[in-house]
Design a protein around this motif. Structure first.
Motif, PDB file in Angstrom:
ATOM      1  N   ASN A   1       0.866  -1.187   0.000  1.00  0.00           N
ATOM      2  CA  ASN A   1       0.000   0.000   0.000  1.00  0.00           C
ATOM      3  C   ASN A   1       0.900   1.234   0.000  1.00  0.00           C
ATOM      4  OD1 ASN A   1      -1.906   1.950   0.306  1.00  0.00           O
ATOM      5  ND2 ASN A   1      -2.835   1.096   2.159  1.00  0.00           N
TER       6      ASN A   1
ATOM      7  N   SER B   1       0.238   4.259  -0.312  1.00  0.00           N
ATOM      8  CA  SER B   1      -0.293   5.482   0.303  1.00  0.00           C
ATOM      9  C   SER B   1      -0.050   5.524   1.815  1.00  0.00           C
ATOM     10  CB  SER B   1      -1.791   5.601   0.024  1.00  0.00           C
ATOM     11  OG  SER B   1      -2.480   4.538   0.650  1.00  0.00           O
ATOM     12  N   GLU B   2       0.485   4.431   2.378  1.00  0.00           N
ATOM     13  CA  GLU B   2       0.727   4.379   3.819  1.00  0.00           C
ATOM     14  C   GLU B   2       2.224   4.357   4.115  1.00  0.00           C
ATOM     15  OE1 GLU B   2      -1.491   4.208   6.502  1.00  0.00           O
ATOM     16  OE2 GLU B   2      -3.047   4.720   5.050  1.00  0.00           O
TER      17      GLU B   2
ATOM     18  N   PHE C   1      -2.891  -6.829   6.179  1.00  0.00           N
ATOM     19  CA  PHE C   1      -4.033  -6.126   5.586  1.00  0.00           C
ATOM     20  C   PHE C   1      -4.696  -5.212   6.610  1.00  0.00           C
ATOM     21  CE2 PHE C   1      -8.491  -5.728   4.444  1.00  0.00           C
ATOM     22  CZ  PHE C   1      -8.401  -5.333   3.129  1.00  0.00           C
ATOM     23  N   GLU C   2      -4.871  -5.738   7.830  1.00  0.00           N
ATOM     24  CA  GLU C   2      -5.515  -4.945   8.886  1.00  0.00           C
ATOM     25  C   GLU C   2      -4.664  -3.750   9.294  1.00  0.00           C
ATOM     26  OE1 GLU C   2      -6.277  -7.921  11.829  1.00  0.00           O
ATOM     27  OE2 GLU C   2      -8.112  -8.627  10.844  1.00  0.00           O
ATOM     28  N   LYS C   3      -3.329  -3.874   9.100  1.00  0.00           N
ATOM     29  CA  LYS C   3      -2.422  -2.754   9.406  1.00  0.00           C
ATOM     30  C   LYS C   3      -2.292  -1.786   8.226  1.00  0.00           C
ATOM     31  CE  LYS C   3       0.371  -5.646  12.495  1.00  0.00           C
ATOM     32  NZ  LYS C   3       1.574  -6.484  12.585  1.00  0.00           N
ATOM     33  N   ASN C   4      -3.046  -2.058   7.140  1.00  0.00           N
ATOM     34  CA  ASN C   4      -3.018  -1.215   5.928  1.00  0.00           C
ATOM     35  C   ASN C   4      -1.672  -1.241   5.222  1.00  0.00           C
ATOM     36  OD1 ASN C   4      -5.497  -0.216   5.220  1.00  0.00           O
ATOM     37  ND2 ASN C   4      -5.402   1.515   6.622  1.00  0.00           N
TER      38      ASN C   4
ATOM     39  N   ILE D   1      -2.384  -4.299  -0.096  1.00  0.00           N
ATOM     40  CA  ILE D   1      -3.702  -4.274  -0.740  1.00  0.00           C
ATOM     41  C   ILE D   1      -3.754  -5.361  -1.804  1.00  0.00           C
ATOM     42  CG2 ILE D   1      -4.378  -1.885  -0.305  1.00  0.00           C
ATOM     43  CD1 ILE D   1      -3.206  -1.061  -2.882  1.00  0.00           C
TER      44      ILE D   1
ATOM     45  N   LYS E   1      -9.727   5.444  -5.894  1.00  0.00           N
ATOM     46  CA  LYS E   1     -10.738   5.798  -4.893  1.00  0.00           C
ATOM     47  C   LYS E   1     -11.501   7.030  -5.370  1.00  0.00           C
ATOM     48  CE  LYS E   1     -11.309   7.496  -0.214  1.00  0.00           C
ATOM     49  NZ  LYS E   1     -10.674   7.932   1.016  1.00  0.00           N
TER      50      LYS E   1
ATOM     51  N   ASN F   1      -9.460  -2.373   0.630  1.00  0.00           N
ATOM     52  CA  ASN F   1      -9.251  -2.093   2.056  1.00  0.00           C
ATOM     53  C   ASN F   1     -10.442  -1.341   2.636  1.00  0.00           C
ATOM     54  OD1 ASN F   1      -6.695  -2.639   0.817  1.00  0.00           O
ATOM     55  ND2 ASN F   1      -5.694  -1.876   2.657  1.00  0.00           N
ATOM     56  N   GLU F   2     -10.936  -0.365   1.893  1.00  0.00           N
ATOM     57  CA  GLU F   2     -12.052   0.446   2.375  1.00  0.00           C
ATOM     58  C   GLU F   2     -13.342  -0.368   2.444  1.00  0.00           C
ATOM     59  OE1 GLU F   2     -10.924   4.796   0.650  1.00  0.00           O
ATOM     60  OE2 GLU F   2     -11.193   3.176  -0.768  1.00  0.00           O
TER      61      GLU F   2
ATOM     62  N   GLU G   1     -13.250  -2.578   5.392  1.00  0.00           N
ATOM     63  CA  GLU G   1     -13.451  -1.777   6.613  1.00  0.00           C
ATOM     64  C   GLU G   1     -14.935  -1.482   6.829  1.00  0.00           C
ATOM     65  OE1 GLU G   1     -12.302   2.630   8.330  1.00  0.00           O
ATOM     66  OE2 GLU G   1     -11.077   1.793   6.718  1.00  0.00           O
TER      67      GLU G   1
END
Length: 827
Positions: free
Chosen positions: A129, A131-132, A178-181, A184, A192, A375-376, A379
Motif C-alpha cells: 500500500n 499510500s501508507e 491487511f488490517e495494518k493497511n 492491498i 478511490k 481495504n475500504e 473496513e
C-alpha cells in the motif's frame, strides 16, 4: 466420531464442517477439524482449506456436524482465520435464496458477496500500500520478510509468499498486514472516488478578542496588501458564515501568494471541506427543513402502508421531494436503533445525495461501492458487522453487507437497469434481492421512482405493494415545456443542419445568448456506428464478434464495444478495392464534433463511457459543468441519471426513434423512462426548462405520453401487450444462452436441449434462436427462452426440474465444450 487427545488425555468428538468455496461448483464440501481448532469453529467464520491437489482457498463455514462425508475422506482444514464470524445467518439465508432463485452456484454468490480481501486464494496478487508509511518496527520477522520481498517485486501471489516463507499457509500473516493497511489486493486497485474539496479560511481563534485584533492591525501596518486581505475577511465575515479561499482572494483583489503569507504567519487557518458536486433543489436544506403539505400526506400514507404491506412504491415525479421523505423514515429507524440500507443506481452520479445525507446523519453513515478500494470495502464490512454504521448508502453490491438489525431498505430510482447484474453469475436484480433481504430481517422497504418499472407498478396495482403518489415539483418549479420536431419534415424543407433541426439549433443559440447551459442526449457512443462500402456493401466487422465496428475519431480506430478489439480505419474496401467508404449513423463523438463547427465559441464536452474512463475524468467533467466552464454537454444515458444543475434550461434529444425501434419487449417502457428522466434535467429551479425531442415518428404514442407526463396510460397499453404475448410482469422469463466455438455443433446441441425442455415444459419453451449479436469473443450463441405463468404453477419446482435437466445435459460427452448461462428475470 471420537478421537483421543494425547495432550489433554481425554476423548473428544471429531467435528466436521461444511464450507462454501468461492467457486462455480454445485455442492458444499465437508472438511475435518483438528482437535486443537475445535473450540474456534463457528458458522460464518473463514477457514483456510486445500481444494484439489494444490489450490488453497478461503472458505466460509455454513454447517457444523459430527457426521463424516459418505463418498470421500474429509481433508483437515489448515487454519481458522477469524475470532468472530464475518458472515451472519441472514447473509447465508440470502445467499441460499439467490442460488435457488437465480439458478447459480452458492460459491458464485459468495464470490460476488465478499470483498476480495476476505477471500484470498493461492493466486491472489498482493502489492504494498504505497499510500501508507510503513513502520517496520511494528512488524514480526515473517511480516518483515513479506514487506521486504514486496519492495523488491511490485506484485507477488499468495503462493509466491508461501514459497518464500517455506510454509503452507500465510493467510493469517496476510490478514495481519491487511488490517495494518500495509498491503492491498492488486486486482482490486481502483482509483478511490475522491469527493470534491474546497478551501475555507478562518481567523486564528487567538485573534477573536478585540484587543488582540488591534495588535494584529499594528503587526500588518507595514504589509498593506496583507492588511487589505484581512479587511476583506472582516467584510465577508458579516455577510456569510463560511469564507471560501477563492471568495477572499476575489473580494480583496490580492493573490494566493499574499494569502499564503498570512497563513504562514498563522493569522489565518485553512480548512479543506468536502462540498457537493451536484446541486439538488430538493436537498438544499437538510439540517432544518419542513415538509410541504403534499410531502406530509405522502409520508403519513407511506408509514401506514409500510405497516400494512411491508413494501411501498413511492411514485413521485422528478424533483418532487422524495429524498426528504426518505430522511424522515431514516430518522425513525435511528430512534429505534435499527439499520437502514439506501440503494442508489449510480454512486458516482449521486454524490450530492451522499454528502448531504452525511451532513444530516454524520458519522453513522457508511458508503459502499466499487469506486472504493478493497481495504475500504473490507473496513465498511467490519463496521456494519459491529453495528457502527446505522445507515449504508451503496450500489447494488451493498445488499451483501452483514446487517444485523436492518429496519428499512430504500431503493431509489428502482426502475434503473443498472440494478441488474449481467455478468458474471449471480445474475441478480438488486431491487428484487433487497425485497427478500428486507423480508429476512422483517424490515420495511420503500421503492422510489418518477417512472417506476412495470413490475413494481403492477405489484402496486394488484395490492401486493402499497402505492403512494407524490405530485408536483418541490418548491413549485414548473415542469419543462416539451416540443417534438419532425426530422423528416425538416429534411424535406432542407432546414436540417447536420443532425440538428432548426428548432433545436435556435433553442441552443437562445440558451447560449442567455448564458444558460444545454444538455444533448444521444444514446450511442463513438463517432460513426457503421462504415459502408457503397460499391459492394462491405462493412468492417469484429474478428471475434458478429458485430460491425464503430469508428472513434479520438483514437482514429475502429472499436468493438463487446470484446474491445480495435483496428485501423479502412481507406479502401478490402473486398472490392473501392475507395468509396461512407460513414453511416452518428454517436456522441460525432455530435460533439459537428456542434463545435456550428457553435465555434461554445465550450462543448462529452459524457459517455469513452470520455469518463480515465482517472478522475468524471469528477473533473462534473466540476467544470457545475462551475459554468462547459456550455453544452453531449452524452449517452449517463446524462439522464442524477445530473441536476440549476443553469440547465434546454435539453435536446437528438434521435428518439433509435430507442423506440430497438427490438426488445421493454423498448417502449425504457424509452418512456429515458425520455422522461432526460426531460426532468431541464429547469429544476426558478426557470422553466424546454425539451426538444427530434424524431421521424413524431406521433408515436410513447412520445405523446411523455409530453403529457402520462405514465399510467403508458402502463395500461404496455400491460395489455405483455398479457397478450406472455411477458413480465404477468409471466416470468428464464433465458438460457448456449455457447460453443463451433457453430454447427452449437445448433445441434441447442436444438437437442430445447427438445428435452419441451418434453417437460411444453409450449412454454421458445427457441433456440440466434440473438441479435450471435457471436461474442469467438463463442457462437443460441438462446432458449422459458416463459412461466405467475398463477397456478410453482416457479420454484420448474427451476428445480430445469436445473437437473441442465446438470444432466452438461454431463453428456457429446456436449463437451459447451457453456450455458442461465439468466432468471433477464432485464
Amino acid at each position: 466420531m471420537l478421537e483421543f487427545n494425547e495432550t489433554e488425555g481425554i476423548v473428544r468428538k471429531t467435528i466436521f464442517i461444511e464450507v462454501i468455496l468461492p467457486l462455480a461448483i454445485s455442492k458444499t464440501y465437508t472438511y475435518r477439524v483438528p482437535l486443537e481448532m475445535t473450540a474456534d469453529i463457528a458458522i460464518g467464520k473463514r477457514v483456510v482449506v486445500q481444494f484439489g491437489r494444490s489450490r488453497i482457498y478461503t472458505a466460509i463455514i455454513c454447517l457444523i456436524s459430527e457426521t463424516p462425508p459418505a463418498l470421500y475422506e474429509a481433508k483437515y482444514i489448515i487454519d481458522v482465520l477469524d475470532a468472530e464470524p464475518i458472515v451472519n445467518e441472514f447473509q447465508l439465508k440470502l445467499w441460499q435464496w439467490m442460488s435457488d432463485y437465480y439458478i447459480c452456484h452458492l460459491g458464485e454468490v459468495m464470490q460476488a458477496a465478499l470483498p476480495s480481501a476476505l477471500k484470498l486464494a493461492s493466486e491472489t496478487r498482493i502489492v504494498l500500500n504505497s499510500s501508507e508509511d510503513i513502520d517496520k518496527t511494528l512488524l514480526s520477522d515473517k511480516e518483515f520478510l513479506i514487506v521486504d520481498a514486496l519492495e523488491l517485486h511490485p506484485e507477488l501471489s499468495v503462493s509466491d509468499i508461501s514459497k518464500l516463507l517455506g510454509q503452507k499457509t500465510v493467510f493469517p500473516l496476510l490478514r495481519g498486514l491487511f488490517e495494518k493497511n500495509v498491503i492491498i489486493i492488486s486486482e482490486e486497485i481502483t482509483e478511490k472516488f475522491k469527493p470534491r474539496k474546497k478551501a475555507f479560511i478562518v481567523l486564528n481563534p487567538q485573534y477573536n478578542e478585540t484587543e488582540n485584533r488591534k495588535a494584529l492591525f499594528e503587526v500588518l501596518e507595514r504589509a498593506p496588501k496583507q492588511l487589505e486581505v484581512l479587511l476583506a475577511y472582516f467584510k465577508l465575515e458579516k455577510q456569510q458564515t463560511e469564507i471560501a479561499k477563492s471568495d477572499l482572494i476575489e473580494v480583496s483583489g490580492s493573490s494566493a501568494a499574499i494569502l499564503k503569507a498570512l497563513l504562514d504567519k498563522e493569522i489565518f487557518i485553512q480548512e479543506d471541506k468536502v462540498i457537493s458536486r451536484l446541486s439538488f433543489g430538493e436537498l438544499e436544506e437538510l439540517h432544518d427543513f419542513q415538509l410541504n403539505d403534499a410531502q406530509v400526506i405522502a409520508l403519513q400514507e407511506t408509514q401506514e402502508q409500510l405497516d400494512e404491506k411491508g413494501v411501498v412504491l413511492l411514485y413521485g415525479e422528478t424533483s418532487s421531494g422524495k429524498t426528504q421523505i426518505y430522511i424522515r423514515l431514516i430518522e425513525q429507524m435511528l430512534l429505534q436503533e435499527k439499520q437502514t440500507l439506501y440503494l442508489l443506481p449510480e454512486i458516482a452520479l449521486t454524490t450530492q445525495v451522499i454528502e448531504r445525507l452525511k451532513e444530516h446523519f454524520g458519522g453513522q453513515i457508511g458508503v459502499y461501492h466499487s469506486k472504493f478500494n478493497d481495504n475500504e470495502r473490507a473496513e465498511v464490512w467490519q463496521k456494519v458487522l459491529k453495528g457502527e454504521y446505522k445507515m449504508v448508502l451503496g450500489a447494488r453490491s451493498s445488499i451483501f453487507l452483514p446487517f444485523m438489525n436492518l429496519g428499512l431498505v430504500i431503493v431509489d430510482e428502482e426502475h434503473e437497469s443498472s440494478y441488474k447484474q449481467y455478468d458474471p453469475a449471480p445474475r441478480y436484480h438488486a431491487r428484487d434481492t433487497a425485497i427478500y433481504l428486507a423480508h429476512l430481517h422483517k424490515a420495511q422497504i420503500v421503492l422510489g421512482s418518477a417512472t417506476p418499472s412495470l413490475e413494481s407498478f403492477y405489484n402496486a396495482k394488484i395490492k401486493k405493494y402499497g402505492l403512494v403518489t407524490l405530485k408536483g415539483r418541490f418548491g413549485g418549479v414548473k415542469s419543462p415545456l416539451i416540443e417534438v420536431v419532425s426530422i423528416a419534415e425538416e429534411t424535406k424543407r432542407k432546414t436540417m443542419q447536420s443532425h440538428f433541426t432548426s428548432v433545436l439549433l435556435n433553442e441552443i443559440k437562445a440558451a447560449l445568448s442567455r448564458k444558460e447551459q444545454v444538455i444533448l442526449f444521444q444514446n450511442r457512443r463513438g463517432y460513426t456506428p457503421v462504415l459502408l462500402c457503397t460499391t459492394c456493401g462491405y462493412t468492417p466487422k469484429c474478428v471475434n464478434c458478429d458485430v460491425s465496428l464503430t469508428f472513434h475519431k479520438s483514437s482514429a480506430k475502429l472499436h468493438c464495444h463487446y470484446c474491445g478489439y480495435k483496428q485501423d480505419i479502412v481507406s479502401a474496401c478490402p473486398a472490392c478495392g473501392s475507395t468509396r467508404i461512407e460513414q453511416k449513423g452518428f454517436g456522441t463523438e460525432k455530435i460533439e464534433d459537428e456542434l463545435q463547427r456550428i457553435f465555434e465559441d461554445a465550450r462543448i464536452a462529452r459524457m459517455d463511457l469513452d470520455s469518463t474512463r480515465t482517472r478522475n475524468s468524471f469528477q473533473v467533467l462534473l466540476n467544470d459543468f457545475e462551475e459554468g466552464k462547459i456550455d453544452i454537454l453531449v452524452g449517452t444515458q449517463m446524462v439522464a441519471k442524477g445530473l441536476d444543475f440549476g443553469n440547465v434550461t434546454t435539453i435536446g434529444i437528438i434521435s428518439a426513434d433509435s430507442m423506440l425501434n430497438y427490438p426488445d419487449f421493454r423498448a417502449f417502457e425504457r424509452s418512456y423512462q429515458m425520455l422522461a428522466q432526460v426531460s426532468g434535467r431541464a429547469g429544476r429551479r426558478a426557470k422553466q426548462g424546454k425539451v426538444i425531442i427530434q424524431a421521424y415518428d413524431t406521433t408515436h404514442r410513447i412520445i405523446s405520453q411523455v409530453i403529457r407526463n402520462d405514465y399510467e396510460e403508458m402502463f395500461d397499453t404496455e400491460i395489455l401487450e405483455r398479457r397478450n404475448f406472455h411477458y413480465p410482469p404477468l409471466y416470468r422469463l428464464i433465458q438460457i444462452d448456449v455457447k460453443h466455438k463451433d457453430l454447427s455443433k452449437l445448433v445441434i446441441i441447442a436444438s437437442s436441449l430445447a427438445k428435452i425442455l419441451r418434453s417437460q415444459f411444453g409450449d412454454r419453451v421458445l427457441g433456440p434462436e440466434a440473438p441479435m449479436i450471435s457471436r461474442i469473443r469467438n463463442y457462437y450463441i443460441q438462446t432458449i427462452l422459458l416463459k412461466v405463468e405467475r398463477e397456478g404453477v410453482s416457479v420454484q419446482k420448474i427451476k428445480e426440474v430445469l436445473q437437473q435437466i441442465l446438470i444432466n445435459f452438461d454431463g453428456l460427452p457429446a456436449n463437451k465444450g459447451v457453456y450455458m448461462h442461465i439468466d432468471v428475470d433477464p432485464y
